[in-house]
Design a protein around this motif. Structure first.
Motif, short mmCIF file in Angstrom:
data_model
loop_
_atom_site.label_atom_id
_atom_site.label_comp_id
_atom_site.label_asym_id
_atom_site.label_seq_id
_atom_site.Cartn_x
_atom_site.Cartn_y
_atom_site.Cartn_z
N VAL A 156 0.82 -1.21 0.00
CA VAL A 156 0.00 0.00 0.00
C VAL A 156 0.86 1.27 0.00
O VAL A 156 0.59 2.21 -0.74
N LEU A 157 1.90 1.30 0.82
CA LEU A 157 2.66 2.54 1.00
C LEU A 157 3.83 2.72 0.04
O LEU A 157 4.15 3.85 -0.32
N VAL A 158 4.48 1.66 -0.38
CA VAL A 158 5.70 1.81 -1.15
C VAL A 158 5.46 1.51 -2.63
O VAL A 158 5.56 2.41 -3.47
N ASP A 159 5.20 0.27 -2.94
CA ASP A 159 5.08 -0.13 -4.34
C ASP A 159 4.25 -1.42 -4.40
O ASP A 159 4.43 -2.30 -3.56
N PRO A 160 3.36 -1.54 -5.37
CA PRO A 160 2.59 -2.78 -5.47
C PRO A 160 3.49 -4.00 -5.69
O PRO A 160 4.43 -3.95 -6.48
N LEU A 161 3.19 -5.07 -4.97
CA LEU A 161 3.98 -6.29 -5.06
C LEU A 161 3.41 -7.23 -6.10
O LEU A 161 2.19 -7.30 -6.29
N GLU A 162 4.29 -7.94 -6.77
CA GLU A 162 3.87 -8.98 -7.70
C GLU A 162 4.72 -10.21 -7.41
O GLU A 162 5.93 -10.22 -7.62
N ILE A 163 4.08 -11.25 -6.90
CA ILE A 163 4.77 -12.50 -6.60
C ILE A 163 4.42 -13.48 -7.71
O ILE A 163 3.24 -13.70 -8.01
N GLN A 164 5.46 -14.08 -8.32
CA GLN A 164 5.25 -14.95 -9.46
C GLN A 164 4.38 -16.15 -9.12
O GLN A 164 3.43 -16.46 -9.82
N ASP A 165 4.71 -16.86 -8.04
CA ASP A 165 3.95 -18.05 -7.64
C ASP A 165 3.70 -17.99 -6.13
O ASP A 165 4.49 -18.50 -5.35
N PRO A 166 2.61 -17.34 -5.68
CA PRO A 166 2.36 -17.21 -4.24
C PRO A 166 2.17 -18.55 -3.54
O PRO A 166 2.56 -18.71 -2.39
N GLY A 167 1.61 -19.54 -4.23
CA GLY A 167 1.42 -20.85 -3.63
C GLY A 167 2.75 -21.52 -3.31
O GLY A 167 2.93 -22.11 -2.24
N GLN A 189 14.91 -21.65 -2.97
CA GLN A 189 13.72 -22.10 -3.70
C GLN A 189 12.62 -21.04 -3.65
O GLN A 189 11.91 -20.82 -4.63
N CYS A 190 12.49 -20.37 -2.53
CA CYS A 190 11.49 -19.32 -2.40
C CYS A 190 11.79 -18.15 -3.34
O CYS A 190 10.87 -17.57 -3.91
N ARG A 191 13.07 -17.85 -3.51
CA ARG A 191 13.44 -16.83 -4.51
C ARG A 191 12.93 -17.22 -5.89
O ARG A 191 12.49 -16.37 -6.65
N GLY A 192 13.04 -18.49 -6.22
CA GLY A 192 12.56 -18.95 -7.52
C GLY A 192 11.06 -18.80 -7.67
O GLY A 192 10.57 -18.55 -8.77
N PHE A 193 10.31 -18.95 -6.57
CA PHE A 193 8.85 -18.79 -6.64
C PHE A 193 8.43 -17.33 -6.63
O PHE A 193 7.39 -16.99 -7.18
N VAL A 194 9.22 -16.48 -6.01
CA VAL A 194 8.81 -15.07 -5.86
C VAL A 194 9.24 -14.23 -7.06
O VAL A 194 8.45 -13.44 -7.57
N PHE A 195 10.47 -14.40 -7.51
CA PHE A 195 11.00 -13.55 -8.57
C PHE A 195 10.85 -14.21 -9.94
O PHE A 195 11.08 -15.40 -10.10
N ARG A 196 10.52 -13.43 -10.91
CA ARG A 196 10.24 -13.92 -12.25
C ARG A 196 11.48 -14.46 -12.95
O ARG A 196 11.42 -15.47 -13.65
N ASN A 197 12.61 -13.81 -12.81
CA ASN A 197 13.80 -14.17 -13.58
C ASN A 197 14.85 -14.92 -12.77
O ASN A 197 16.04 -14.84 -13.06
N TYR A 198 14.43 -15.65 -11.74
CA TYR A 198 15.39 -16.42 -10.94
C TYR A 198 15.00 -17.89 -10.99
O TYR A 198 13.86 -18.26 -10.70
N TYR A 199 15.95 -18.73 -11.35
CA TYR A 199 15.74 -20.16 -11.42
C TYR A 199 16.77 -20.86 -10.55
O TYR A 199 17.96 -20.85 -10.88
N PRO A 200 16.37 -21.43 -9.42
CA PRO A 200 17.34 -22.08 -8.53
C PRO A 200 17.93 -23.33 -9.17
O PRO A 200 17.21 -24.23 -9.58
N ARG A 201 19.27 -23.33 -9.30
CA ARG A 201 19.96 -24.46 -9.93
C ARG A 201 20.66 -25.35 -8.92
O ARG A 201 20.87 -26.53 -9.18
N ASN A 202 21.06 -24.81 -7.79
CA ASN A 202 21.92 -25.54 -6.85
C ASN A 202 21.18 -26.09 -5.64
O ASN A 202 21.80 -26.70 -4.78
N THR A 203 19.89 -25.84 -5.54
CA THR A 203 19.13 -26.28 -4.36
C THR A 203 17.87 -27.00 -4.81
O THR A 203 17.47 -26.92 -5.97
#
Length: 171
Positions: free
Chosen positions: A37-48, A122-136
């Motif tokens: 609400v106060l800073v910037d609208p959030l967009e999570i790629q895969d909230p589930g 792994q959570c970074r991979g679900f939240v950010f659009r351009n991140y793909y976890p390779r090592n975990t």
């Protein structure tokens, strides 16, 4: 409280665990709402998937806590020191400050033992659009959590079978 018949160790463990999960979940939702609400609208790629990682982190933390709880009557000073050291190590080796894909092979081996490192990456991979976890992967923390929960529950069962009323007595 534990002497009342409807109350047993499992009810106490689950009540504490779900109470902590509720507090963390409400805190996260309030922080994300205020930021949205106060800073910037959030967009999570895969909230589930991100929520699943939150649940997995909670489960793994509860499993480690059950192991410490099982050891505490036998080694109270050791458990107090070890749990403090473990909490501090988690701050360094959790992967919150380092991205797993950018770590080299030698540095990655210092972090890969930690289930929370896998969960955060792994959570970074679900939240950010351009991140793909390779090592975990998410399976490692799940299996570590299940094994630690089994060990902890076996330890609690063994301890409750051998408990003495004089353990809490002071001289």
């Amino acid at each position: 409280m534990m002497l009342h018949s409807p109350m047993n160790m499992m009810v106490a463990l689950l009540a504490t665990a779900f109470g902590v999960f509720y507090t963390q979940l409400v805190s996260i939702l309030v922080i994300l709402f205020v930021y949205h609400v106060l800073v910037d609208p959030l967009e999570i790629q895969d909230p589930g998937g991100a929520f699943y990682m939150l649940v997995l982190a909670w489960f793994t933390g509860c499993s480690i806590g059950v192991v410490f709880m099982a050891l505490k009557p036998w080694l109270p000073t050791f458990v107090a020191i070890t749990s403090t050291v473990y909490r501090r190590l988690q701050m360094i080796f959790s992967g919150k400050m380092f991205v797993a894909n950018s770590l080299g092979g030698l540095t990655l081996t210092m972090f890969i033992w930690n289930p929370l490192f896998h969960i955060v990456d792994q959570c970074r991979g679900f939240v950010f659009r351009n991140y793909y976890p390779r090592n975990t992967n998410w399976e490692y923390p799940l299996w570590v959590g299940l094994v630690l929960l089994l060990i902890g529950l076996l330890g609690i069962f063994f301890t409750r079978q051998h408990v003495s009323k004089s353990w809490g007595a002071r001289s």
